[in-house]
Design a protein around this motif. Structure first.
Motif, PDB file in Angstrom:
ATOM      1  N   LEU A   1       0.823  -1.208   0.000  1.00  0.00           N
ATOM      2  CA  LEU A   1       0.000   0.000   0.000  1.00  0.00           C
ATOM      3  C   LEU A   1       0.857   1.259   0.000  1.00  0.00           C
ATOM      4  CD1 LEU A   1      -2.881  -0.917   2.482  1.00  0.00           C
ATOM      5  CD2 LEU A   1      -2.912  -0.923  -0.011  1.00  0.00           C
ATOM      6  N   THR A   2       2.009   1.172   0.672  1.00  0.00           N
ATOM      7  CA  THR A   2       2.933   2.306   0.654  1.00  0.00           C
ATOM      8  C   THR A   2       3.433   2.570  -0.758  1.00  0.00           C
ATOM      9  OG1 THR A   2       3.607   1.842   2.926  1.00  0.00           O
ATOM     10  CG2 THR A   2       5.085   3.192   1.602  1.00  0.00           C
ATOM     11  N   ALA A   3       3.724   1.506  -1.494  1.00  0.00           N
ATOM     12  CA  ALA A   3       4.165   1.668  -2.883  1.00  0.00           C
ATOM     13  C   ALA A   3       3.070   2.292  -3.742  1.00  0.00           C
ATOM     14  CB  ALA A   3       4.587   0.321  -3.452  1.00  0.00           C
ATOM     15  N   LEU A   4       1.825   1.853  -3.542  1.00  0.00           N
ATOM     16  CA  LEU A   4       0.720   2.430  -4.299  1.00  0.00           C
ATOM     17  C   LEU A   4       0.535   3.906  -3.965  1.00  0.00           C
ATOM     18  CD1 LEU A   4      -1.945  -0.447  -4.091  1.00  0.00           C
ATOM     19  CD2 LEU A   4      -0.521   0.182  -6.051  1.00  0.00           C
ATOM     20  N   LEU A   5       0.703   4.257  -2.691  1.00  0.00           N
ATOM     21  CA  LEU A   5       0.574   5.651  -2.292  1.00  0.00           C
ATOM     22  C   LEU A   5       1.657   6.509  -2.932  1.00  0.00           C
ATOM     23  CD1 LEU A   5      -0.709   7.859  -0.523  1.00  0.00           C
ATOM     24  CD2 LEU A   5       0.825   7.152   1.323  1.00  0.00           C
ATOM     25  N   ALA A   6       2.898   6.011  -2.933  1.00  0.00           N
ATOM     26  CA  ALA A   6       3.993   6.764  -3.540  1.00  0.00           C
ATOM     27  C   ALA A   6       3.759   6.960  -5.038  1.00  0.00           C
ATOM     28  CB  ALA A   6       5.309   6.046  -3.287  1.00  0.00           C
ATOM     29  N   ALA A   7       3.304   5.895  -5.711  1.00  0.00           N
ATOM     30  CA  ALA A   7       3.039   6.003  -7.149  1.00  0.00           C
ATOM     31  C   ALA A   7       1.914   6.994  -7.431  1.00  0.00           C
ATOM     32  CB  ALA A   7       2.693   4.628  -7.715  1.00  0.00           C
ATOM     33  N   ASP A   8       0.868   6.985  -6.588  1.00  0.00           N
ATOM     34  CA  ASP A   8      -0.245   7.905  -6.796  1.00  0.00           C
ATOM     35  C   ASP A   8       0.176   9.346  -6.534  1.00  0.00           C
ATOM     36  OD1 ASP A   8      -3.208   8.253  -7.244  1.00  0.00           O
ATOM     37  OD2 ASP A   8      -3.036   9.147  -5.255  1.00  0.00           O
ATOM     38  N   ARG A   9       1.028   9.557  -5.533  1.00  0.00           N
ATOM     39  CA  ARG A   9       1.516  10.913  -5.270  1.00  0.00           C
ATOM     40  C   ARG A   9       2.339  11.429  -6.440  1.00  0.00           C
ATOM     41  NH1 ARG A   9       1.726  13.070  -0.236  1.00  0.00           N
ATOM     42  NH2 ARG A   9       3.784  13.956  -0.629  1.00  0.00           N
ATOM     43  N   TYR A  10       3.075  10.551  -7.095  1.00  0.00           N
ATOM     44  CA  TYR A  10       3.847  10.992  -8.256  1.00  0.00           C
ATOM     45  C   TYR A  10       2.933  11.304  -9.437  1.00  0.00           C
ATOM     46  CZ  TYR A  10       6.824  10.918 -12.353  1.00  0.00           C
ATOM     47  OH  TYR A  10       7.433  11.248 -13.529  1.00  0.00           O
ATOM     48  N   ARG A  11       1.908  10.458  -9.639  1.00  0.00           N
ATOM     49  CA  ARG A  11       0.987  10.703 -10.752  1.00  0.00           C
ATOM     50  C   ARG A  11       0.224  12.019 -10.566  1.00  0.00           C
ATOM     51  NH1 ARG A  11      -0.119   5.063 -10.424  1.00  0.00           N
ATOM     52  NH2 ARG A  11      -1.904   5.545  -9.076  1.00  0.00           N
ATOM     53  N   SER A  12       0.054  12.434  -9.313  1.00  0.00           N
ATOM     54  CA  SER A  12      -0.661  13.683  -9.055  1.00  0.00           C
ATOM     55  C   SER A  12       0.178  14.910  -9.364  1.00  0.00           C
ATOM     56  CB  SER A  12      -1.118  13.732  -7.592  1.00  0.00           C
ATOM     57  OG  SER A  12      -2.033  12.694  -7.317  1.00  0.00           O
ATOM     58  N   LEU A  13       1.502  14.762  -9.378  1.00  0.00           N
ATOM     59  CA  LEU A  13       2.364  15.910  -9.650  1.00  0.00           C
ATOM     60  C   LEU A  13       2.237  16.350 -11.107  1.00  0.00           C
ATOM     61  CD1 LEU A  13       5.705  15.065  -7.790  1.00  0.00           C
ATOM     62  CD2 LEU A  13       3.967  16.740  -7.129  1.00  0.00           C
ATOM     63  N   GLY A  14       2.219  17.646 -11.322  1.00  0.00           N
ATOM     64  CA  GLY A  14       2.176  18.166 -12.684  1.00  0.00           C
ATOM     65  C   GLY A  14       2.058  19.680 -12.671  1.00  0.00           C
ATOM     66  N   HIS A  15       2.417  20.304 -13.779  1.00  0.00           N
ATOM     67  CA  HIS A  15       2.331  21.757 -13.887  1.00  0.00           C
ATOM     68  C   HIS A  15       2.192  22.143 -15.351  1.00  0.00           C
ATOM     69  CE1 HIS A  15       6.627  21.023 -14.648  1.00  0.00           C
ATOM     70  NE2 HIS A  15       6.555  22.115 -15.416  1.00  0.00           N
ATOM     71  N   ALA A  16       1.722  23.356 -15.569  1.00  0.00           N
ATOM     72  CA  ALA A  16       1.587  23.896 -16.920  1.00  0.00           C
ATOM     73  C   ALA A  16       1.458  25.406 -16.823  1.00  0.00           C
ATOM     74  CB  ALA A  16       0.380  23.298 -17.642  1.00  0.00           C
ATOM     75  N   LEU A  17       1.680  26.061 -17.939  1.00  0.00           N
ATOM     76  CA  LEU A  17       1.484  27.502 -18.070  1.00  0.00           C
ATOM     77  C   LEU A  17       0.643  27.716 -19.315  1.00  0.00           C
ATOM     78  CD1 LEU A  17       2.334  30.185 -16.718  1.00  0.00           C
ATOM     79  CD2 LEU A  17       4.156  30.337 -18.420  1.00  0.00           C
ATOM     80  N   THR A  18      -0.620  28.091 -19.110  1.00  0.00           N
ATOM     81  CA  THR A  18      -1.530  28.154 -20.241  1.00  0.00           C
ATOM     82  C   THR A  18      -2.527  29.287 -20.058  1.00  0.00           C
ATOM     83  OG1 THR A  18      -3.252  26.957 -21.464  1.00  0.00           O
ATOM     84  CG2 THR A  18      -3.006  26.428 -19.136  1.00  0.00           C
ATOM     85  N   SER A  19      -2.764  30.027 -21.135  1.00  0.00           N
ATOM     86  CA  SER A  19      -3.768  31.098 -21.166  1.00  0.00           C
ATOM     87  C   SER A  19      -3.588  32.102 -20.040  1.00  0.00           C
ATOM     88  CB  SER A  19      -5.185  30.492 -21.095  1.00  0.00           C
ATOM     89  OG  SER A  19      -5.403  29.605 -22.167  1.00  0.00           O
TER      90      SER A  19
END
Length: 533
Positions: A427-445
């Motif tokens: 479950l710790t591995a799944l949590l770490a993977a999900d936290r990484y998938r949540s990371l993201g950024h953009a500059l738009t409009s």
């Protein structure tokens, strides 16, 4: 309709009907102590009922004193409230600093035709003792005051600067619908299915437990001697340990689900989001307690889409405004920043598109140019951020596991504790993977978009024009990984929004592109001189 509203320096009192509201509120607030006095006096053979009656009388007197000691006035420049008996306090708010006006009516308020008005400013929201609140005014006076403070016409503004006796404001007739009002969202019956996944019922469990605990403590009551409680404990103790745990979890889940659903309906029933031609967004919600919040669109700096884990599992989300002068620290559901209650994520995205102003010729990433900020494709944060997520997750898990094993060896802790912790490694591995998938950024409009979180995933679209500075922070472990945390500081919302664990070069590029020219004095461009000969 144009009305001339006389604004004098005379102090006005609240509605006399609040003499019913405040004593009742004081009695309800002191109910556990009063019941405790009654139970204690009765069980000891004393005159506990007289103490309780005296306590009720004292609460009524204190509640009535609030009407005699509270006055307010509105001038062309200020809104002032004066309150207090032994210590007099005057709260003054400049009218040009008014950000929002909340109009709230509880059940008793509605029965008596009253409403509570709370004026939100950029400073008073950070200091609870400085909040300007009028409890209570007549419903008509509260509606007129909200229009007067926020829906001010240009004529009113110019007149207020030259005259101190009167001002012109746009005041709609009582009970009428403002002209050209545009409805952006309305509560739908099928949204109730998201109620159990908000987990707001946990608060109800805590409140009920605290009330019962205080009542038992004040009244010196032994619950073990109560017949129904004895029978329940006897039935519960006859079960095996696994069945006891299963029963407790099942009862808790059912109670929390029912309480969450009921709370959802009561809090967000009759929800409606509208846009007014005066440049404001108006949010109304609530069944028993109605609340109306008005937000100036010129104060809006972005939106935040929040997806708690359980709500995300059923593809739900809620939408909040990132704007100056709102109580972002109290949460989206309690504060005035709520734009959409827990609803389908597609509905949150659709409302966000309607709320956010369109920005022409704004800086954008080439990959996300022209895309809506709440739906733009986000750039991932690379393998270094992925390794950091797993290192942190497994590091904390290893420390907990080591502590449990040590307690098992030297303190006699049951072995199932560390075995359970070891079994939770996947479950710790799944949590770490999900936290990484949540990371993201953009500059738009013209918006900086950042996303983070797992138990509560958040996606913020912040207008670049609202950014007043950038902070680049690097911890010891981030330096070793070549990562930084970029924080966009702003006067709105939480005053700072982070792009976490991003490369330094990417962080500087985002800051330079988001606010062109702001970082030029701090950046030194290396000049490579080619060898001669």
């Amino acid at each position: 309709m144009i009305d001339v509203v006389e604004t004098t320096s005379t102090w006005r009192r609240l509605s006399p009907r609040m003499l019913v509201i405040h004593p009742f509120q004081e009695v309800v607030r002191a109910a556990p102590a009063l019941l405790g006095l009654l139970v204690a006096g009765t069980s000891s053979g004393g005159q506990g009922q007289w103490w309780s009656i005296g306590g009720v009388g004292l609460m009524v007197v204190l509640g009535m004193l609030r009407w005699f000691t509270t006055t307010y006035r509105i001038t062309p420049e200020h809104v002032q409230v004066r309150r207090g008996l032994l210590t007099r306090k005057v709260v003054t708010v400049p009218r040009d600093r008014v950000r929002t006006v909340d109009v709230t009516s509880h059940v008793l308020h509605r029965v008596l035709g009253l409403a509570r008005v709370e004026v939100g400013t950029g400073t008073s929201e950070r200091r609870r003792e400085g909040r300007l609140k009028l409890d209570a005014l007549s419903a008509a006076e509260a509606a007129r005051l909200r229009v007067e403070l926020l829906h001010r016409s240009p004529a009113a503004t110019s007149t207020a600067s030259t005259a101190s006796a009167a001002e012109i404001s746009v005041t709609p007739p009582a009970g009428s619908t403002p002209a050209a009002e545009t409805e952006l969202a309305r509560m739908r019956p099928e949204w109730v299915r998201f109620g159990p996944f908000t987990m707001s019922g946990l608060v109800t469990v805590g409140v009920v437990a605290g009330f019962v605990s205080r009542l038992v403590s004040e009244g010196n009551v032994d619950l073990g001697r109560v017949g129904p409680v004895q029978e329940t404990l006897r039935w519960f103790r006859a079960m095996s340990l696994p069945l006891e745990i299963t029963t407790v979890v099942l009862v808790l889940v059912v109670f929390v689900s029912v309480a969450s659903t009921l709370g959802y309906v009561l809090a967000f029933g009759n929800f409606r989001l509208t846009r007014h031609p005066e440049g404001t967004l108006h949010v109304t919600r609530g069944l028993l307690t109605t609340r109306a919040t008005t937000i100036e669109e010129r104060r809006l700096r972005g939106v935040e889409v929040t997806e708690p884990l359980l709500l995300r599992a059923v593809r739900g989300a809620r939408l909040s405004a990132v704007t100056t002068g709102l109580r972002a620290a109290q949460g989206a559901q309690r504060g005035g920043s709520l734009l959409l209650p827990p609803a389908p994520r597609a509905a949150a995205v659709s409302v966000a598109r309607l709320v956010l102003p369109r920005v022409a010729d704004a800086p954008s990433d080439s990959s996300a140019s022209g895309a809506s900020p709440v739906a733009a494709r986000l750039s991932p944060h690379g393998p270094a951020a992925l390794r950091r997520r797993f290192t942190r997750a497994y590091g904390v898990h290893a420390l907990v596991l080591a502590a449990l094993v040590a307690l098992w060896l030297w303190a006699g802790l049951p072995s199932w504790t560390w075995l359970t912790a070891a079994a939770l490694l996947p479950l710790t591995a799944l949590l770490a993977a999900d936290r990484y998938r949540s990371l993201g950024h953009a500059l738009t409009s013209g918006y900086l978009v950042t996303r983070w979180g797992s138990f509560s995933r958040r996606r913020v679209a912040l207008e670049c024009d609202g950014v007043i500075g950038w902070n680049v922070e690097r911890s010891f472990f981030q330096r070793r990984a070549g990562l930084v945390t970029l924080t966009a500081t702003t006067a709105a919302g939480k005053q700072g929004y982070q792009v976490r664990d991003v490369d330094l070069a990417e962080a500087l590029r985002l800051a330079a592109a988001g606010t062109p020219g702001l970082l030029d004095p701090f950046l030194v461009e290396e000049q490579h001189v080619s060898p001669v000969g």
